[in-house]
Motif scaffolding. Structure first.
Motif, mmCIF file in Angstrom:
data_model
loop_
_atom_site.group_PDB
_atom_site.id
_atom_site.type_symbol
_atom_site.label_atom_id
_atom_site.label_comp_id
_atom_site.label_asym_id
_atom_site.label_seq_id
_atom_site.Cartn_x
_atom_site.Cartn_y
_atom_site.Cartn_z
ATOM 1 N N ARG A 249 71.824 63.583 73.991
ATOM 2 C CA ARG A 249 72.940 62.643 74.087
ATOM 3 C C ARG A 249 72.539 61.341 74.779
ATOM 4 N NH1 ARG A 249 75.681 64.620 70.063
ATOM 5 N NH2 ARG A 249 76.144 66.840 70.326
ATOM 6 N N ARG A 250 71.710 61.431 75.801
ATOM 7 C CA ARG A 250 71.435 60.238 76.597
ATOM 8 C C ARG A 250 70.219 59.457 76.121
ATOM 9 N NH1 ARG A 250 73.340 61.313 82.795
ATOM 10 N NH2 ARG A 250 75.038 62.765 82.328
ATOM 11 N N LEU A 251 69.340 60.122 75.333
ATOM 12 C CA LEU A 251 68.136 59.411 74.884
ATOM 13 C C LEU A 251 67.992 59.402 73.374
ATOM 14 C CD1 LEU A 251 65.373 60.025 77.550
ATOM 15 C CD2 LEU A 251 65.804 57.905 76.317
ATOM 16 N N LEU A 252 67.818 60.571 72.769
ATOM 17 C CA LEU A 252 67.603 60.608 71.328
ATOM 18 C C LEU A 252 68.801 60.065 70.574
ATOM 19 C CD1 LEU A 252 65.968 64.164 70.972
ATOM 20 C CD2 LEU A 252 64.829 61.959 71.301
ATOM 21 N N GLY A 253 69.989 60.419 71.023
ATOM 22 C CA GLY A 253 71.198 60.096 70.285
ATOM 23 C C GLY A 253 71.574 58.629 70.278
ATOM 24 N N VAL A 254 71.048 57.840 71.213
ATOM 25 C CA VAL A 254 71.448 56.428 71.260
ATOM 26 C C VAL A 254 70.622 55.566 70.320
ATOM 27 C CG1 VAL A 254 72.241 56.677 73.642
ATOM 28 C CG2 VAL A 254 69.932 55.801 73.199
ATOM 29 N N GLY A 255 69.554 56.142 69.723
ATOM 30 C CA GLY A 255 68.711 55.344 68.844
ATOM 31 C C GLY A 255 68.252 54.090 69.553
ATOM 32 N N GLY A 256 68.437 52.939 68.887
ATOM 33 C CA GLY A 256 68.057 51.673 69.509
ATOM 34 C C GLY A 256 69.239 50.890 70.025
ATOM 35 N N SER A 257 70.386 51.564 70.262
ATOM 36 C CA SER A 257 71.633 50.868 70.553
ATOM 37 C C SER A 257 71.798 50.454 72.009
ATOM 38 C CB SER A 257 72.830 51.728 70.139
ATOM 39 O OG SER A 257 72.899 52.906 70.922
ATOM 40 N N LYS A 258 70.799 50.696 72.849
ATOM 41 C CA LYS A 258 70.835 50.193 74.213
ATOM 42 C C LYS A 258 69.402 49.985 74.683
ATOM 43 C CE LYS A 258 72.289 52.999 77.476
ATOM 44 N NZ LYS A 258 73.100 54.020 78.196
ATOM 45 N N ASP A 259 69.251 49.236 75.734
ATOM 46 C CA ASP A 259 67.916 49.008 76.278
ATOM 47 C C ASP A 259 67.257 50.351 76.572
ATOM 48 O OD1 ASP A 259 66.205 48.804 78.968
ATOM 49 O OD2 ASP A 259 66.049 46.913 77.860
ATOM 50 N N PRO A 260 66.034 50.580 76.070
ATOM 51 C CA PRO A 260 65.431 51.912 76.196
ATOM 52 C C PRO A 260 65.181 52.339 77.637
ATOM 53 C CG PRO A 260 63.851 50.346 75.275
ATOM 54 C CD PRO A 260 65.193 49.671 75.266
ATOM 55 N N LEU A 261 64.810 51.395 78.495
ATOM 56 C CA LEU A 261 64.575 51.780 79.886
ATOM 57 C C LEU A 261 65.889 52.089 80.598
ATOM 58 C CD1 LEU A 261 61.651 49.412 80.947
ATOM 59 C CD2 LEU A 261 61.572 51.749 80.024
ATOM 60 N N GLU A 262 66.963 51.436 80.169
ATOM 61 C CA GLU A 262 68.286 51.791 80.680
ATOM 62 C C GLU A 262 68.665 53.202 80.243
ATOM 63 O OE1 GLU A 262 72.921 50.458 79.973
ATOM 64 O OE2 GLU A 262 71.343 48.938 79.727
ATOM 65 N N ALA A 263 68.363 53.524 78.976
ATOM 66 C CA ALA A 263 68.630 54.874 78.483
ATOM 67 C C ALA A 263 67.800 55.892 79.255
ATOM 68 C CB ALA A 263 68.318 54.955 76.989
ATOM 69 N N TYR A 264 66.550 55.534 79.568
ATOM 70 C CA TYR A 264 65.710 56.457 80.332
ATOM 71 C C TYR A 264 66.293 56.698 81.723
ATOM 72 C CZ TYR A 264 61.838 58.844 82.450
ATOM 73 O OH TYR A 264 61.091 59.802 83.078
ATOM 74 N N ARG A 265 66.724 55.624 82.370
ATOM 75 C CA ARG A 265 67.304 55.780 83.706
ATOM 76 C C ARG A 265 68.582 56.610 83.657
ATOM 77 N NH1 ARG A 265 65.078 50.493 84.322
ATOM 78 N NH2 ARG A 265 66.935 49.531 83.397
ATOM 79 N N ASP A 266 69.330 56.455 82.569
ATOM 80 C CA ASP A 266 70.546 57.253 82.402
ATOM 81 C C ASP A 266 70.208 58.735 82.308
ATOM 82 O OD1 ASP A 266 73.306 57.767 81.963
ATOM 83 O OD2 ASP A 266 72.947 57.839 79.806
ATOM 84 N N PHE A 267 69.113 59.048 81.633
ATOM 85 C CA PHE A 267 68.687 60.444 81.511
ATOM 86 C C PHE A 267 68.064 60.953 82.814
ATOM 87 C CE2 PHE A 267 64.857 63.073 80.906
ATOM 88 C CZ PHE A 267 65.471 64.267 80.552
ATOM 89 N N ARG A 268 67.119 60.191 83.352
ATOM 90 C CA ARG A 268 66.286 60.684 84.461
ATOM 91 C C ARG A 268 66.917 60.444 85.830
ATOM 92 N NH1 ARG A 268 63.441 63.498 87.364
ATOM 93 N NH2 ARG A 268 61.172 63.603 87.339
ATOM 94 N N GLY A 269 67.774 59.405 85.918
ATOM 95 C CA GLY A 269 68.368 59.076 87.203
ATOM 96 C C GLY A 269 67.566 58.075 87.994
ATOM 97 N N ARG A 270 66.433 57.638 87.451
ATOM 98 C CA ARG A 270 65.568 56.664 88.121
ATOM 99 C C ARG A 270 64.530 56.172 87.117
ATOM 100 N NH1 ARG A 270 60.907 59.302 88.293
ATOM 101 N NH2 ARG A 270 60.752 61.492 88.948
ATOM 102 N N ASP A 271 63.724 55.201 87.543
ATOM 103 C CA ASP A 271 62.606 54.766 86.715
ATOM 104 C C ASP A 271 61.520 55.834 86.726
ATOM 105 O OD1 ASP A 271 63.674 52.287 85.975
ATOM 106 O OD2 ASP A 271 62.979 51.340 87.834
ATOM 107 N N ALA A 272 60.630 55.757 85.737
ATOM 108 C CA ALA A 272 59.560 56.755 85.612
ATOM 109 C C ALA A 272 58.500 56.566 86.691
ATOM 110 C CB ALA A 272 58.916 56.660 84.238
#
Length: 684
Positions: free
Chosen positions: A648-671
């Motif tokens: 839901r938070r990464l695969l499902g958004v495709g390219g519809s949001k900034d990818p690093l924002e999507a990553y932070r949404d999934f992980r809770g922080r930067d990598a």
């Protein structure tokens, strides 16, 4: 051409709007493109001519509705041109390349359209747009500006000519490489020359030879990368030497399918284009619209990793040479010996023979009980093979993907085997892109290049091919799960240096205990791989990482070196081998025993694919991947709720949001880079 209707121009009638490949003939493609270009251009002109002030609805939504026919025709054709490029298809591809480039420029560089895009973007904060709608405006403005829409008419004319010529050259590069890869496949006339290969591999070589009319012979085809899986197993040095030499010679100066001049012109024109667009180099132009932001950031990462990787490779080399010196027939180690001797060390140090593991990796079981099973456990999806949907080649298989509640997700196409008409490597591509606006669900294809055994014999995969199957299926899941409103963002339409992240994450499940136990069963006894072997495999994960990291980084640096040239530097009469040598020496990756994973004349990723100045993307994405693997391990691993979060938070958004924002949404922080350094043995 017959008088019958062109099936590409008919309204889709097959499930999931799959192209009617059973009725499409090569001569249908160009007329379909001609009509699709005209239709799309008319749709865009109608947007521009609209007397009403530009709005989100009459400009951006209208743009996303436009071009549906062109998308259908292009997806249908480019699926075939990469996976089944007959002479007819190659001829069409050559004619089409400049036409497609010209059409794309006619849309993206149109001053009237750009004015409407810029007008909406200037009022963006006042429009109340959020989420995907707002991001769509930002991306259209950024992409058209990046493409050159703000240039004056003279500059646009020059830019269009550059783009058309570059598209022709990229097509020529791929055509030359495919032809030379076929020409340089190595013919052996005695099975003894292939001592060390399995019965299945010998069978595949015999089938390949027979298909070319070679009797009592064995043909070993070449993969896209420099090395060859068989180098690990072949006991005869002369056979290993022939195989590696053939691979490294592809499309080199003097060959019938020479890519040297093609590469030099590509590099020169890309640098000229970057200068025209206001950038010092093609690398600066490309990275400016990626998550990295600049080539300097990329170079810093590659240099940070190169020194410890090269040091590890030298230590590995010393160990290999010591082993050879201790034998009854010592010899100075060469590049073609490294994989074979490495396997001897692996056996000695970890008691693992990777070639001997093939009977545990029967392809159908890996697919059903490994790849599909992991997706089912994580995401709740199921796979049912469909035999009623036409494909572009008999080897391509179609699977319907259903969600946990029985609703349709899309179609997955698997094309496993190598053939002379298929380009090298492995990839995922869309056949139908998902979009709520257009009412389409995704159809995605995975292509590999596994040698095909004789009829009736099982396909036994190497561990590398198992990894590749899981990897490419990660791309497929990204394409299948994305749920976006606009086709602009469908599937894997994300930044190039982010696109490899989901596929690399999916590789983790191949060694996950319950998945491995399910699919890795002996072809004859159904016994699982012994637990102690699995433990030794895990213990050896950093083994040979000096070599593997160095060969990859060498290719990534080579890509950056070519594409960091200014227009003046690229205009020089560059000697390709000398340029390669100097570039690799500059970063300390010029070890002759560790050749670059791709040399210039067969570096398809960057000269005919979409990775120019972007091959760094794999290691860049691996920072996110390694950090994500840590998250899964910390949170219970292969759990349904974990899969749902990732979907839901990464695969499902495709390219519809900034990818690093999507990553932070999934992980809770930067990598964090630490897990990557540990994985590759580079902590020091």
């Amino acid at each position: 051409m017959t008088d019958a209707p062109n099936p590409l121009l008919e309204s889709p009638t097959l499930p999931y709007q799959v192209p009617p490949y059973d009725r499409i003939l090569p001569e249908h493609y160009l007329p379909a493109f001609t009509e699709a270009f005209a239709q799309h251009r008319a749709e865009v002109e109608a947007i521009i001519a609209d007397p009403a002030p530009a709005t989100f609805e009459n400009t951006f939504v209208a743009l996303e509705r436009s071009g549906a026919l062109l998308d259908r025709v292009a997806h249908a054709f480019y699926t075939v041109s990469s996976a089944h490029a007959t002479d007819e298809i190659q001829a069409i591809d050559e004619q089409l390349a400049p036409l497609m480039a010209a059409h794309e420029d006619a849309v993206k560089l149109d001053a009237g359209l750009y004015a409407r895009i810029a007008a909406v973007r200037a009022r963006l904060d006042d429009l109340g747009l959020t989420g995907e709608d707002r991001y769509l405006v930002e991306r259209w403005y950024r992409e058209t500006t990046h493409a050159g829409a703000a240039l004056d008419d003279d500059a646009k004319q020059k830019l269009t000519a550059l783009n058309q010529r570059l598209s022709t050259l990229s097509t020529q590069f791929e055509k030359n490489l495919l032809a030379d890869t076929n020409d340089l496949a190595v013919v052996f006339t005695d099975a003894a020359e292939l001592d060390g290969l399995s019965d299945g591999e010998l069978s595949a070589a015999a089938v390949a030879a027979a298909e070319r009319g070679l009797e009592d012979s064995y043909l070993v085809t070449l993969p896209l990368f420099t090395g060859h899986p068989y180098l690990e197993s072949l006991t005869r040095r002369d056979s290993r030497e022939r195989l590696l030499a053939a691979s490294r010679a592809r499309a080199a100066r003097g060959n019938a399918n020479d890519n040297v001049d093609v590469v030099r012109e590509i590099v020169r024109l890309r640098a000229e284009r970057a200068e025209l667009l206001g950038y010092p180099s093609h690398a600066a132009y490309i990275t400016s619209d990626e998550t990295a932001g600049s080539p300097e950031v990329v170079h810093d990462l590659l240099r940070r990793l190169a020194a410890p990787a090269a040091a590890n490779a030298r230590a590995e080399q010393a160990g290999l040479q010591a082993l050879v010196d201790a034998t009854d027939d010592p010899y100075p180690l060469a590049a073609h010996d490294w994989p074979y001797v490495t396997e001897q060390v692996r056996r000695e140090k970890y008691d693992i023979d990777t070639a001997a593991l093939r009977p545990w990796f029967e392809a159908e079981r890996v697919l059903q009980d490994g790849v599909f099973a992991a997706a089912h456990r994580l995401y709740g999806v199921s796979f049912t093979e469909r035999h009623d949907i036409p494909t572009y080649h008999p080897d391509a298989r179609v699977f319907e993907v259903s969600d946990e509640d029985g609703s349709a997700v899309g179609l997955f196409v698997l094309d496993l085997y190598t053939r002379d008409t298929k380009r090298g490597g492995a990839w995922m591509n869309p056949i139908v892109s998902e979009s709520a606006l257009r009412g389409t669900l995704p159809v995605v294809a995975n292509n590999l290049n596994v040698p095909k055994p004789a009829a009736g014999e099982p396909t036994l995969l190497s561990l590398d091919f198992v990894t590749t199957l899981f990897h490419e299926f990660g791309h497929a899941l990204h394409g299948l799960f994305a749920r976006t409103t606009y086709p602009h963002f469908s599937g894997t339409s994300v930044f190039r240096d982010f696109v490899e992240f989901p596929s690399q994450v999916n590789e983790m499940w191949l060694m996950w205990p319950e998945i491995l136990d399910s699919y890795a069963r002996h072809i004859d006894t159904d016994e699982p791989i012994p637990a102690d072997v699995v433990e030794r495999l895990r213990a050896s994960e950093t083994f040979n990482q000096g070599f593997l990291t160095s060969e990859y980084l060498a290719a990534a640096w080579l890509d950056q070196a070519w594409h960091s040239l200014s227009a003046d530097e690229a205009a020089a009469d560059l000697d390709v081998p000398a340029f390669e040598a100097a570039a690799l020496a500059e970063i300390g990756l010029d070890n002759p025993l560790v050749p670059t994973r791709y040399s210039t004349t067969y570096f398809a990723h960057v000269f005919s694919g979409g990775y120019s100045a972007g091959y760094y993307s794999y290691i860049w994405s691996e920072v996110l991947d390694a950090d994500t693997v840590e998250w899964f391990r910390e949170n219970g691993g292969l759990a349904r709720e974990n899969g749902e979060r990732f979907r839901r938070r990464l695969l499902g958004v495709g390219g519809s949001k900034d990818p690093l924002e999507a990553y932070r949404d999934f992980r809770g922080r930067d990598a964090d880079i630490a897990p990557l350094l540990k994985r590759r043995g580079l902590e020091s």
